[in-house]
Scaffold this active site. Structure first.
Site, mmCIF file in Angstrom:
data_model
loop_
_atom_site.group_PDB
_atom_site.id
_atom_site.type_symbol
_atom_site.label_atom_id
_atom_site.label_comp_id
_atom_site.label_asym_id
_atom_site.label_seq_id
_atom_site.Cartn_x
_atom_site.Cartn_y
_atom_site.Cartn_z
ATOM 1 N NE ARG B 258 -2.358 0.620 3.911
ATOM 2 C CZ ARG B 258 -1.767 1.301 4.893
ATOM 3 N NH1 ARG B 258 -1.366 2.543 4.708
ATOM 4 N NH2 ARG B 258 -1.547 0.731 6.071
ATOM 5 C CG HIS B 262 -6.344 1.999 6.658
ATOM 6 N ND1 HIS B 262 -6.618 0.739 6.208
ATOM 7 C CD2 HIS B 262 -7.441 2.419 7.324
ATOM 8 C CE1 HIS B 262 -7.846 0.401 6.594
ATOM 9 N NE2 HIS B 262 -8.358 1.406 7.269
ATOM 10 C CE1 TYR B 271 1.282 2.610 8.699
ATOM 11 C CE2 TYR B 271 -0.087 4.003 10.103
ATOM 12 C CZ TYR B 271 0.131 3.369 8.901
ATOM 13 O OH TYR B 271 -0.789 3.494 7.885
#
Lengths: 326, 368
Positions: B258, B262, B271
């Site tokens: 990805r 998200h 993160y």
């Protein structure tokens, strides 16, 4: 006292309880490194480490089932379900086990866990992110169901929930996460579960609500005073179950009129139970049929229409006037 | 009795056909027609440009939160391209290129992402379920669709999509088990994009691959380079043929990434490192496929530039149509529609009550 958002106040409650009691552990999806998608658990992993703040694999049933085991061992797990719309995946763990392990083991075990989840509409969220399904949990014997309405009571109630010996479902109105700030004391402040509060005094009408609907309810009370000269008493339920009807009954005995407001669908919703209790305990004092202002009995629409679904100040006022006119 | 060893299949195949340098492994060439290759390229390009446009619409407040797909086009488009139109597609929520391939209009994507339920409508003749947000919950539906086709003695196949995070959900394990037990004609496609919001794959599972989970349920599993559309297509075609001919289900793990957040509500900088993202940009499925098609003589730089201009125009027209349609979707009474075949009387009453209130509000607004 510091001015805090509800997110910060919840974070304070978690941090202080973890500092006081090493049996308190936090687990859930993205609660560690990411600090929770709404940042309620922000910084906890840095302070308490990854053995007390567990970033779990993506499985709601797993999170809750594991919490039950931790609780049976004597820990106090506070698990986060990222959105209440995903809590159905863990429904059976709550219904079949968390709510009845005490009963099934005849008091040998109990489940002092908290399930935190953001609920409710009003933030232009995705599908499955805006429902109010507190009635599911309130309907299950053995559970407690708490919904705060502001930063300060959110903090005080979460402390109580963590210390409670039985499982508590703690729904956080996500529309209020950052909607406003309140003074929240750094020192310990506890609010007992099962104690609704009268947040506005009045003699003409009783308005009963909770969670995110407290704001339009209070606004409606102010407008009723300004435009109609009506003194509305407003009660914030705070705990949905076990429902303590004492001050509701006292208030309705005084006013003779009541409106119940929630964003959950109307049929079989918390309002139905509240109205029943009032019928049982204050029927002879009622001057008019009680009105419910609620979400409609449909799925909350995607966000472009969610405002039309949610009870508005105007809808509340209209129902109040109807009750007052009767 | 002594302890003895039980043999189980203990190897998982990994398939890569077109490497990061766009070099083709000729032995594994899936022999796809030029026509199909160009159609796949066009859809991939359209989906990428559309993703970029959705992001800018979201940042301008013209649509709501949405999950970008950039970097994962090959993983889901390559898989769905192996289906017939009458096979079933059961999406998660990060398969926009595949949905476009199946006939979903761009404007329906915009309308849905701007908070109108109408955007989720599936027209007759398209055998897709609406996107599914609760992670992994859709997997079992594909098993039901596949088994129903088998029961009706049709040779339709169902293909379920989900991410790496979904493999932790109970529904994933139940879905694979049911499909294997009933030998349902299902292809499970896992888009392993390395991250379930902030949780990296290594914290999601201790398994070396996700594909190997198939073995526990008694079905074949294969891991493919999910940024190689030829490999994804080849693996999916094989799995679809097996399912269609009565050979039961297959799990395909597409290893992808990805590249974006998200959803637009997420901040990946909390993160993961930019360095990691940069590394994966080198494996981007779109330039990899384009360069291959140029070498093959099917495309030129000029043709690509022309195609880009055309898809940008196509997207603009879709945005215009969507915005025009949304102006006509204003009526909130629509929220009462489509809940039951027959509306219960008390809901009908609530609808009337709502219409009265709406009228009063409009009256107040007119006088105010």
């Amino acid at each position: 006292m510091a001015k805090m958002t509800m997110v910060q106040a919840l974070n304070l409650a978690l941090r202080q309880e973890m500092e006081k009691d090493d049996s308190v552990v936090v687990l859930g999806e993205d609660v560690g490194v990411d600090g929770g998608v709404f940042r309620v658990t922000d910084g906890l992993i840095n302070q308490f480490g990854d053995q007390r703040v567990l970033d779990t694999p993506l499985a709601e049933s797993g999170i809750v089932g594991m919490s039950i085991g931790m609780a049976a061992y004597g820990l106090k797990p506070v698990c986060e379900i990222q959105f209440s719309g995903f809590a159905y995946q863990n429904f059976h763990q709550i219904e079949n086990h968390a709510a009845r392990l005490r009963w099934r083991s005849q008091d040998r075990y109990h489940v002092p866990m908290v399930l935190r989840a953001p609920y409710g509409g009003g933030v232009r969220a995705l599908e499955h992110h805006s429902e109010s399904r507190e009635a599911y949990w309130a309907h299950t014997p053995g559970l407690k169901m708490v919904i705060p309405s502001g930063p300060r009571n959110a903090r005080g109630l979460l402390v109580s929930a963590i210390r409670d010996p039985d499982p508590v479902i703690f729904y956080e109105p996500k529309a209020l996460y950052r909607a406003f700030r309140e003074d929240v004391p750094e020192e310990e402040e506890i609010m007992a579960i099962g104690e609704p509060r009268c947040v506005r005094q009045g003699s003409d009408l009783t308005m009963i609500s909770y969670g995110a609907m407290m704001r339009p309810t209070l606004e409606a009370a102010v407008e009723l005073k300004e435009k109609d000269g009506v003194e509305a008493e407003v009660i914030d339920l705070l705990t949905i179950s076990p429902l303590n009807e004492k001050i509701l009954v006292e208030s309705v005995k005084k006013t003779g009129r009541a409106v119940v407001i929630h964003e959950a669908p109307r049929s079989f919703g918390p309002g139905a139970e509240i109205v029943s209790r009032l019928m049982e305990k204050a029927f002879y004092y009622l001057e008019a049929p009680i009105e419910r202002v609620t979400g409609y009995d449909i799925i909350i629409p995607l966000f472009s229409r969610e405002k039309a679904y949610l009870p508005s100040v105007q809808r509340i006022i209209r129902s109040a006037r109807k009750v007052l006119a009767a | 009795m002594p302890r003895k060893k039980i043999s189980i299949p203990n190897k998982i195949e990994y398939l890569s056909i077109l490497n990061e340098k766009s070099e083709l492994d000729k032995k594994l060439d899936p022999d796809i027609s030029d026509n199909l290759l160009l159609k796949l390229h066009r859809t991939m390009l359209l989906a990428r440009k559309f993703d970029e446009r959705l992001l800018s619409l979201q940042r301008q407040g013209r649509i709501g939160t949405f999950p970008p797909i950039s970097g994962q086009e090959a993983a889901h488009l390559g898989a769905v391209a192996a289906l017939r139109p009458t096979d079933w597609m059961v999406p998660a929520f990060r398969e926009t290129a595949a949905e476009i391939w199946r006939g979903r209009t761009l404007e329906s994507v915009i309308i849905y992402n701007n908070g109108y339920n109408e955007g989720a409508a599936i027209p007759e003749g398209r055998y897709d379920l609406p996107i599914s947000v609760p992670v992994g919950s859709q997997i079992l539906h594909a098993v039901g669709l596949g088994w129903a086709a088998k029961y009706r003695q049709k040779d339709d196949v169902a293909m379920a999509f989900f991410g790496d995070g979904a493999t932790s959900e109970g529904d994933f394990h139940e879905g694979l088990n049911f499909a294997a037990v009933f030998q349902a004609p299902v292809v499970f496609v896992c888009q392993n994009n390395q991250w379930a919001i902030s949780i990296p794959l290594a914290k999601q599972t201790r398994s070396k691959t996700l594909a190997q989970k198939a073995l526990a349920y008694g079905m074949p599993g294969i891991q493919v380079d999910g940024n190689d559309i030829l490999a994804v297509f080849a693996a999916a075609r094989e799995a679809v043929e097996r399912a269609r001919s009565g050979g039961g289900p297959t799990l395909i793990e597409c290893v992808t990434y990805r590249l974006m957040m998200h959803t637009t509500a997420d901040d990946p900088k909390r993160y993961r490192t930019d360095k990691e993202v940069e590394q994966w940009k080198n494996r981007d499925p779109l330039p990899r496929f384009q360069n291959y098609l140029i070498r093959k003589g099917l495309l030129t730089e000029d043709k690509i530039a022309k195609a880009e201009a055309e898809v940008v125009q196509e997207i603009q027209e879709a945005v215009d149509r969507a915005e025009k349609q949304m102006k006509e979707l204003g009526d909130p009474v629509h929220m009462f529609a489509h809940l039951y075949a027959a509306m219960p009387p008390y809901v009908e009453e609530q609808k009337k009550e709502f219409e009265r209130e709406l009228a009063e509000l409009n009256k107040e607004a007119d006088h105010g």
